[in-house]
Design an enzyme around this catalytic site. Sequence first.
Site, mmCIF file in Angstrom:
data_model
loop_
_atom_site.group_PDB
_atom_site.id
_atom_site.type_symbol
_atom_site.label_atom_id
_atom_site.label_comp_id
_atom_site.label_asym_id
_atom_site.label_seq_id
_atom_site.Cartn_x
_atom_site.Cartn_y
_atom_site.Cartn_z
ATOM 1 N N THR A 121 0.918 -2.474 3.978
ATOM 2 C CA THR A 121 1.837 -2.832 3.158
ATOM 3 C C THR A 121 3.198 -2.367 3.478
ATOM 4 O O THR A 121 3.454 -2.443 5.036
ATOM 5 C CB THR A 121 1.918 -1.180 2.257
ATOM 6 O OG1 THR A 121 3.116 -0.679 1.750
ATOM 7 C CG2 THR A 121 1.906 -0.286 3.306
ATOM 8 N N ASP A 122 3.954 -3.284 2.736
ATOM 9 C CA ASP A 122 5.403 -2.979 4.098
ATOM 10 C C ASP A 122 6.383 -1.705 3.382
ATOM 11 O O ASP A 122 7.264 -1.039 4.579
ATOM 12 C CB ASP A 122 6.087 -3.872 2.640
ATOM 13 C CG ASP A 122 6.735 -4.110 1.339
ATOM 14 O OD1 ASP A 122 5.930 -2.739 1.153
ATOM 15 O OD2 ASP A 122 7.255 -4.619 0.601
ATOM 16 N N GLU A 123 5.710 -0.682 2.733
ATOM 17 C CA GLU A 123 6.423 0.246 2.556
ATOM 18 C C GLU A 123 5.843 1.424 4.272
ATOM 19 O O GLU A 123 7.370 1.962 4.624
ATOM 20 C CB GLU A 123 5.960 1.382 1.546
ATOM 21 C CG GLU A 123 5.720 0.553 0.314
ATOM 22 C CD GLU A 123 5.086 2.187 -0.530
ATOM 23 O OE1 GLU A 123 5.100 2.720 -0.469
ATOM 24 O OE2 GLU A 123 4.894 1.472 -1.793
ATOM 25 N N LYS A 159 -0.832 5.044 5.736
ATOM 26 C CA LYS A 159 -0.693 3.552 5.979
ATOM 27 C C LYS A 159 -0.374 2.968 7.149
ATOM 28 O O LYS A 159 -1.243 2.223 8.008
ATOM 29 C CB LYS A 159 -0.471 2.351 4.800
ATOM 30 C CG LYS A 159 -0.890 2.587 3.757
ATOM 31 C CD LYS A 159 -2.511 1.778 3.444
ATOM 32 C CE LYS A 159 -2.832 0.901 3.605
ATOM 33 N NZ LYS A 159 -3.911 0.063 3.315
#
Length: 337
Positions: A121-123, A159
């Site tokens: 994820t970009d998070e 993540k």
Amino acid sequence: MRLLVTGGAGFIGSNFVRYVVQHAPDVQITVLDKLTYAGNRANLAGLPADRVRLVVGDVADAALVDRLVRASDAVMHLAAESHNDRSLVDPQPFIDTNIVGTYTLLEAVRRYDVRFHQVSTDEVYGDLPLRTDTDQSAHDAVFTAQSRYQPSSPYSASKAAADLLVRAWVHSFGIRATISNCSNNYGPYQHVEKFIPRAITNILTGRRPVLYGDGRNVRDWIHVADHVAALWLILQRGEVGQTYLVGAHCERSNRSVLAAILRAMGRPADDFVTVKDRPGHDRRYALDNSALVRDLGWQPQHRNFDQGLAATIDWYRTHTSWWQAGKAAVEAAYGQH
Ligand code: NAD
Ligand code: DAU
């Protein structure tokens, strides 16, 4: 090719399995999915039984993972606890699945030299400042594959930890792995706990949709069909050790997404409720997708967000039996935070 897809009964995973079944007739797929609250057998309904089989199990189960990886040529790893709000209530499953589960898979692909792709994820990069009229640096800021990891929530930290394990296993053990970090997906089969399907199904069930905080937070939306096409491309043609950012340059504030949903569903513009903000709520995400576009020739096909949203609204309208049974429980759980 014998392809193991973890989390293939979830939102993105099931869209990915459908994509591969349609586009790659010589691929045999095994889905490994624990069928948590987010996994659903129905997401794989109608797929040919001689091409797709479902194994119900845990990615952190080393013996099971060993057996399945040994019998595979490649692993597409999507299984995860995926919801930020839940990670703020109970982080434990995020550690178990996202970190220990990924570690378990990495050890198995290392043993059998199996190609591995980590869906992330970009998070992991934290957040960006909101754009302003006066601050040009905020205007230009986007995440790149070189951006520093600085996750904000238990979900994004888990993540990030998993991604770093993948990078280390490539570096130390030479496993054949790639990573992709994608922005916010929308489209069919997304769980009704997530913003867009929650807002749509709230309206369809006579509830008012909910906006967190001031609603100015920005997400970079991509249709799930474009994400899964990128995943298939990266698995086939991606360079081992590379990170690919997957985004479609579609930044929207939550307020404007909600306004578009209300408009498309014929509701008054003010027919929503505002609740207190999510703790640690990231302000803005935006991605530089140039490596994927330049090196692999990927282009998003669903460029018109309003059209994609209209099709998604239609999908939830015509698939009430898919989401209705779990809807009240999701809203009841939200009511407790
Ligand atoms: P989802 O919650 O809809 O699906 C997750 C799936 O994983 C479910 O089928 C669930 O049963 C399964 N699962 C959970 N724990 C498991 C375990 N221990 N063992 C086996 N299976 C398990 O999630 P999603 O939105 O489809 O996300 C899929 C992946 O994509 C995740 O890794 C997520 O971090 C990543 N991602 C999601 C988005 C997004 O916008 N949804 C964006 C970027 C990246
Ligand atoms: O950026 C990629 C990430 O996108 C993925 O890694 C996650 O798995 C996925 O869940 C998603 O995370 P978000 O936290 O951005 O998604 P969510 O749908 O929970 O929320 C989107 C935005 O909408 C966020 O700013 C919070 C807000 N929101 C959410 C809900 C559920 C609301 O305003 N109201 C709501 O009811």
